[in-house]
Design a protein around this motif. Sequence first.
Motif, PDB file in Angstrom:
ATOM      1  N   THR A  28      34.612  48.774  35.349  1.00 56.58           N
ATOM      2  CA  THR A  28      34.586  47.373  35.744  1.00 56.58           C
ATOM      3  C   THR A  28      35.862  46.889  36.433  1.00 56.58           C
ATOM      4  OG1 THR A  28      33.003  46.827  34.000  1.00 56.58           O
ATOM      5  CG2 THR A  28      34.342  45.015  34.862  1.00 56.58           C
ATOM      6  N   GLY A  29      37.023  47.063  35.811  1.00 56.82           N
ATOM      7  CA  GLY A  29      38.261  46.540  36.373  1.00 56.82           C
ATOM      8  C   GLY A  29      38.595  47.096  37.742  1.00 56.82           C
ATOM      9  N   PRO A  30      38.712  48.420  37.891  1.00 57.34           N
ATOM     10  CA  PRO A  30      39.006  48.990  39.206  1.00 57.34           C
ATOM     11  C   PRO A  30      37.945  48.657  40.256  1.00 57.34           C
ATOM     12  CG  PRO A  30      39.420  50.605  37.485  1.00 57.34           C
ATOM     13  CD  PRO A  30      38.752  49.438  36.829  1.00 57.34           C
ATOM     14  N   ALA A  31      36.685  48.589  39.846  1.00 57.18           N
ATOM     15  CA  ALA A  31      35.629  48.274  40.807  1.00 57.18           C
ATOM     16  C   ALA A  31      35.768  46.844  41.325  1.00 57.18           C
ATOM     17  CB  ALA A  31      34.257  48.473  40.173  1.00 57.18           C
ATOM     18  N   HIS A  32      36.074  45.902  40.456  1.00 53.90           N
ATOM     19  CA  HIS A  32      36.270  44.522  40.905  1.00 53.90           C
ATOM     20  C   HIS A  32      37.532  44.390  41.744  1.00 53.90           C
ATOM     21  CE1 HIS A  32      33.037  43.470  38.159  1.00 53.90           C
ATOM     22  NE2 HIS A  32      33.042  42.248  38.676  1.00 53.90           N
ATOM     23  N   ASN A  33      38.514  45.231  41.482  1.00 57.35           N
ATOM     24  CA  ASN A  33      39.704  45.235  42.325  1.00 57.35           C
ATOM     25  C   ASN A  33      39.345  45.615  43.755  1.00 57.35           C
ATOM     26  OD1 ASN A  33      42.659  45.211  42.768  1.00 57.35           O
ATOM     27  ND2 ASN A  33      42.398  47.411  43.026  1.00 57.35           N
ATOM     28  N   ALA A  34      38.510  46.637  43.908  1.00 53.46           N
ATOM     29  CA  ALA A  34      38.058  47.030  45.248  1.00 53.46           C
ATOM     30  C   ALA A  34      37.255  45.913  45.892  1.00 53.46           C
ATOM     31  CB  ALA A  34      37.221  48.306  45.160  1.00 53.46           C
ATOM     32  N   LEU A  35      36.439  45.239  45.092  1.00 54.79           N
ATOM     33  CA  LEU A  35      35.592  44.168  45.617  1.00 54.79           C
ATOM     34  C   LEU A  35      36.413  42.967  46.080  1.00 54.79           C
ATOM     35  CD1 LEU A  35      32.293  42.979  43.989  1.00 54.79           C
ATOM     36  CD2 LEU A  35      33.999  41.307  44.661  1.00 54.79           C
ATOM     37  N   THR A  36      37.395  42.548  45.295  1.00 58.69           N
ATOM     38  CA  THR A  36      38.141  41.335  45.640  1.00 58.69           C
ATOM     39  C   THR A  36      39.177  41.566  46.727  1.00 58.69           C
ATOM     40  OG1 THR A  36      39.719  41.729  43.837  1.00 58.69           O
ATOM     41  CG2 THR A  36      37.838  40.277  43.368  1.00 58.69           C
ATOM     42  N   SER A  96      42.719  50.851  45.765  1.00 61.82           N
ATOM     43  CA  SER A  96      43.948  50.941  44.985  1.00 61.82           C
ATOM     44  C   SER A  96      43.556  51.005  43.523  1.00 61.82           C
ATOM     45  CB  SER A  96      44.866  49.743  45.259  1.00 61.82           C
ATOM     46  OG  SER A  96      44.253  48.535  44.860  1.00 61.82           O
ATOM     47  N   THR A  97      44.494  51.344  42.672  1.00 66.45           N
ATOM     48  CA  THR A  97      44.188  51.580  41.269  1.00 66.45           C
ATOM     49  C   THR A  97      44.745  50.468  40.402  1.00 66.45           C
ATOM     50  OG1 THR A  97      44.240  53.971  41.630  1.00 66.45           O
ATOM     51  CG2 THR A  97      44.415  53.207  39.357  1.00 66.45           C
ATOM     52  N   VAL A  98      43.940  49.972  39.493  1.00 59.84           N
ATOM     53  CA  VAL A  98      44.408  49.038  38.464  1.00 59.84           C
ATOM     54  C   VAL A  98      43.891  49.532  37.121  1.00 59.84           C
ATOM     55  CG1 VAL A  98      44.458  47.037  40.003  1.00 59.84           C
ATOM     56  CG2 VAL A  98      42.393  47.529  38.673  1.00 59.84           C
ATOM     57  N   THR A 128      33.708  38.380  30.241  1.00 59.79           N
ATOM     58  CA  THR A 128      34.508  39.529  29.832  1.00 59.79           C
ATOM     59  C   THR A 128      35.931  39.275  30.298  1.00 59.79           C
ATOM     60  OG1 THR A 128      34.845  41.931  30.055  1.00 59.79           O
ATOM     61  CG2 THR A 128      33.995  40.761  31.973  1.00 59.79           C
ATOM     62  N   GLY A 129      36.879  39.978  29.709  1.00 64.90           N
ATOM     63  CA  GLY A 129      38.253  39.838  30.159  1.00 64.90           C
ATOM     64  C   GLY A 129      38.682  40.888  31.157  1.00 64.90           C
ATOM     65  N   HIS A 130      37.799  41.821  31.483  1.00 65.71           N
ATOM     66  CA  HIS A 130      38.187  42.952  32.321  1.00 65.71           C
ATOM     67  C   HIS A 130      38.487  42.586  33.769  1.00 65.71           C
ATOM     68  CE1 HIS A 130      37.921  46.352  29.657  1.00 65.71           C
ATOM     69  NE2 HIS A 130      36.744  45.979  29.207  1.00 65.71           N
ATOM     70  N   VAL A 131      37.943  41.491  34.256  1.00 64.67           N
ATOM     71  CA  VAL A 131      38.028  41.235  35.695  1.00 64.67           C
ATOM     72  C   VAL A 131      39.002  40.124  36.061  1.00 64.67           C
ATOM     73  CG1 VAL A 131      35.673  42.040  36.001  1.00 64.67           C
ATOM     74  CG2 VAL A 131      36.101  39.595  35.722  1.00 64.67           C
ATOM     75  N   LEU A 132      39.458  39.339  35.098  1.00 62.77           N
ATOM     76  CA  LEU A 132      40.278  38.180  35.435  1.00 62.77           C
ATOM     77  C   LEU A 132      41.569  38.536  36.180  1.00 62.77           C
ATOM     78  CD1 LEU A 132      39.927  35.844  32.329  1.00 62.77           C
ATOM     79  CD2 LEU A 132      38.384  36.167  34.269  1.00 62.77           C
ATOM     80  N   PRO A 133      42.300  39.599  35.794  1.00 67.24           N
ATOM     81  CA  PRO A 133      43.552  39.880  36.492  1.00 67.24           C
ATOM     82  C   PRO A 133      43.382  40.149  37.989  1.00 67.24           C
ATOM     83  CG  PRO A 133      43.475  41.064  34.412  1.00 67.24           C
ATOM     84  CD  PRO A 133      42.102  40.496  34.649  1.00 67.24           C
ATOM     85  N   ASP A 155      29.033  46.446  40.217  1.00 61.83           N
ATOM     86  CA  ASP A 155      30.348  47.062  40.338  1.00 61.83           C
ATOM     87  C   ASP A 155      30.291  48.574  40.138  1.00 61.83           C
ATOM     88  OD1 ASP A 155      29.585  46.643  37.722  1.00 61.83           O
ATOM     89  OD2 ASP A 155      31.605  46.160  36.993  1.00 61.83           O
ATOM     90  N   HIS A 156      29.376  49.022  39.349  1.00 61.64           N
ATOM     91  CA  HIS A 156      29.167  50.444  39.108  1.00 61.64           C
ATOM     92  C   HIS A 156      27.758  50.612  38.579  1.00 61.64           C
ATOM     93  CE1 HIS A 156      29.417  49.801  34.749  1.00 61.64           C
ATOM     94  NE2 HIS A 156      30.495  49.061  34.971  1.00 61.64           N
ATOM     95  N   GLY A 157      27.288  51.838  38.565  1.00 62.31           N
ATOM     96  CA  GLY A 157      25.983  52.124  38.001  1.00 62.31           C
ATOM     97  C   GLY A 157      26.116  52.748  36.624  1.00 62.31           C
ATOM     98  N   ARG A 158      25.229  53.692  36.355  1.00 65.48           N
ATOM     99  CA  ARG A 158      25.254  54.397  35.080  1.00 65.48           C
ATOM    100  C   ARG A 158      24.784  55.819  35.349  1.00 65.48           C
ATOM    101  NH1 ARG A 158      25.884  49.886  32.401  1.00 65.48           N
ATOM    102  NH2 ARG A 158      26.416  50.976  30.483  1.00 65.48           N
ATOM    103  N   HIS A 159      24.952  56.663  34.363  1.00 64.02           N
ATOM    104  CA  HIS A 159      24.500  58.036  34.528  1.00 64.02           C
ATOM    105  C   HIS A 159      22.992  58.100  34.763  1.00 64.02           C
ATOM    106  CE1 HIS A 159      28.379  59.460  33.655  1.00 64.02           C
ATOM    107  NE2 HIS A 159      28.315  59.409  32.341  1.00 64.02           N
TER     108      HIS A 159
END
Length: 380
Positions: A88-96, A101-103, A139-144, A250-254
């Motif tokens: 979730t976090g890295p994927a939203h970073n790419a989106l925004t 880049s990596t977070v 969720t708190g994963h995307v706020l930063p 933001d991502h899928g699943r297996h």
Amino acid sequence: MVGLGACTAPPDETGAAPAAASDSARVAEVTHAIVVVLDGARLEETLGDGDGDLTGAPVADQLPSVREVLLPQGLLVRPGFSTGVTVTGPAHNALTTGARSTVFNLPLTTAPGFYVSDFPTFLERASAAGLPGAMLANTGHVLPVAYSAWPDLGVRTGVTASVVWRGDDETNGFGTDREVLDAVWSAVHDEGKHAVVANLHDVDRAGHDGAEGEYPAAIRDLDEALVALWRNLQAWEATRDRTMLVITADHGRHATDWTSAWRAHGDECAGCRELPMLILAPGLEPGTSDSPWALEDVGATVAAALGLDLSSADGTPIDAFADRLPGTASRGPAWVTSSGGRRGTLELTGTPTGRAAFAVDGVALSSSSATLVAAPRLVS
């Protein structure tokens, strides 16, 4: 908080906006952009074709109202992929940011915190341009990643990042996905926000920890609410015929190669990387595009639609908005290399609608055997 049903009646039964004089004029008038992220929703449970390999039922049964009302008005873009870490976090970073880049995937309910993006977000660029931006999530994963460490940006731009709590009360825990969509409408209609990213995290929670059937049911539960949001946006004069709505993941699943494999995500398997995307915007010709896209293209496309400078992005706007950013090449049938040199070339193997392997700059990013790694999670 204003509920999605609180707005006046839409212009017509479908929520379609009145026709404008020309497509080019309508595209130029985009003043609001909303990105709704169905966290962890696979193509097979959203906007794919045929029968779902998890449910065994037609994929069309998952979001019937979206298909009936929104799909005829929007552009379905596929195939789409997450080219980074499929969490979730890295994927939203790419989106925004539109950049690779990596977070860290760390939860934080009071933003921005320490681990912000390295590159400017379109929310910051919009706010700096007088189009206030907001990140909303249960969720708190995307706020930063609403913010960056870029000079003169960050919190000083006025971007807000907020957790949606159940019943607006933090002691009740995270709100529902429907409450997040209510908060989106409230942010636009009542708070004057123009650029919004909304993360609907109940879908991913259900995938990880829900009882059998809860994950696809969580997606179905959003069907009418997504349509209601669009109808409200088309009913209000300030946003009618001026709003871009992007529905994606933001991502899928297996893949369901064995029982409950779809509960996990985080590696390069096609199930984790493949993403749905539907775009509705004034002047955007409805239909289906077979131009491949990546998650970082979402930020670039929103920036192009709003006329913002996101030249730090690796992403490329979809063709309909490419001419809004000078010097930006459109996607076309294959990816292109940007003048900055960080843009890669994409190679697809197999059919676009199948579990195609793909590579960027010759480096393989998907593997049919990658189905064992689970996403790191710090919250339930």
